[in-house]
Scaffold this active site. Sequence first.
Site, PDB file in Angstrom:
ATOM      1  N   GLU A 135      11.475  32.230  12.168  1.00 23.59           N
ATOM      2  CA  GLU A 135      12.515  32.813  11.435  1.00 23.59           C
ATOM      3  C   GLU A 135      14.031  32.797  11.760  1.00 23.59           C
ATOM      4  O   GLU A 135      14.909  32.453  11.010  1.00 23.59           O
ATOM      5  CB  GLU A 135      12.250  34.252  10.759  1.00 23.59           C
ATOM      6  CG  GLU A 135      12.087  35.362  12.250  1.00 23.59           C
ATOM      7  CD  GLU A 135      10.575  34.994  12.649  1.00 23.59           C
ATOM      8  OE1 GLU A 135       9.971  34.080  12.955  1.00 23.59           O
ATOM      9  OE2 GLU A 135      10.179  36.450  12.834  1.00 23.59           O
ATOM     10  N   CYS A 179      13.947  38.817  16.813  1.00 14.45           N
ATOM     11  CA  CYS A 179      14.127  38.375  15.564  1.00 14.45           C
ATOM     12  C   CYS A 179      15.032  39.508  14.809  1.00 14.45           C
ATOM     13  O   CYS A 179      15.667  39.151  13.810  1.00 14.45           O
ATOM     14  CB  CYS A 179      13.093  37.628  14.791  1.00 14.45           C
ATOM     15  SG  CYS A 179      12.676  35.923  15.613  1.00 14.45           S
ATOM     16  N   CYS A 236       9.452  39.342  15.546  1.00 17.59           N
ATOM     17  CA  CYS A 236       9.595  40.288  16.554  1.00 17.59           C
ATOM     18  C   CYS A 236      10.943  41.060  16.801  1.00 17.59           C
ATOM     19  O   CYS A 236      11.861  40.893  16.175  1.00 17.59           O
ATOM     20  CB  CYS A 236       9.251  38.872  17.795  1.00 17.59           C
ATOM     21  SG  CYS A 236      10.841  37.935  18.136  1.00 17.59           S
ATOM     22  N   GLU A 283       8.104  26.071  21.001  1.00 12.14           N
ATOM     23  CA  GLU A 283       8.132  26.861  22.542  1.00 12.14           C
ATOM     24  C   GLU A 283       8.670  25.972  23.329  1.00 12.14           C
ATOM     25  O   GLU A 283       8.992  24.849  23.191  1.00 12.14           O
ATOM     26  CB  GLU A 283       6.535  26.941  22.582  1.00 12.14           C
ATOM     27  CG  GLU A 283       5.993  27.870  21.557  1.00 12.14           C
ATOM     28  CD  GLU A 283       4.506  28.335  21.667  1.00 12.14           C
ATOM     29  OE1 GLU A 283       3.706  27.515  22.612  1.00 12.14           O
ATOM     30  OE2 GLU A 283       4.044  29.428  21.260  1.00 12.14           O
TER      31      GLU A 283
HETATM   32 ZN   LIG Z   1      10.936  36.143  16.801  1.00 15.07          ZN
END
Ligand SMILES: [Zn+2]
Length: 132
Positions: free
Chosen positions: A56, A92, A89, A45
Amino acid sequence: MVKYNDILSRAYKAMENAYAPYSNFFVGACVKTKDGNYFIGANVENASYGLTNCAERNAIFQAYSNGYRQDDIEAIAIVGKGNTLITPCGACRQVLVELLKRDTPIVLGTKDEVVVTNIEELMPMSFTSDSL
Ligand SMILES: [Zn+2]
């Protein structure tokens, strides 16, 4: 699921390295290549939240950075700290739709459950280079 224990265990180990001081949401991932190499990733982050990179993506970028391409990738595992399956997400999924084959196993795991899916299932009718 014994078949994927190797990448699931490595993904859990990677998760321990997550840098997640803002969300406290720890995720790990592991890509396995067909020649038996492993590339791990954890979420990293940033105080400027949009610059955060997911586990990932970090794992698959590592594989690509080492010269591997979609035909070389056997599977990817993604795990989280809690007992909820972590699915990629949207960002990704867009990355994985380009960097994985449509049917490459995407292994989602918790301590109690393993679900094997692929990017075709996770992102049907996606935007790809075929759209250009
Ligand atoms: Zn993601």
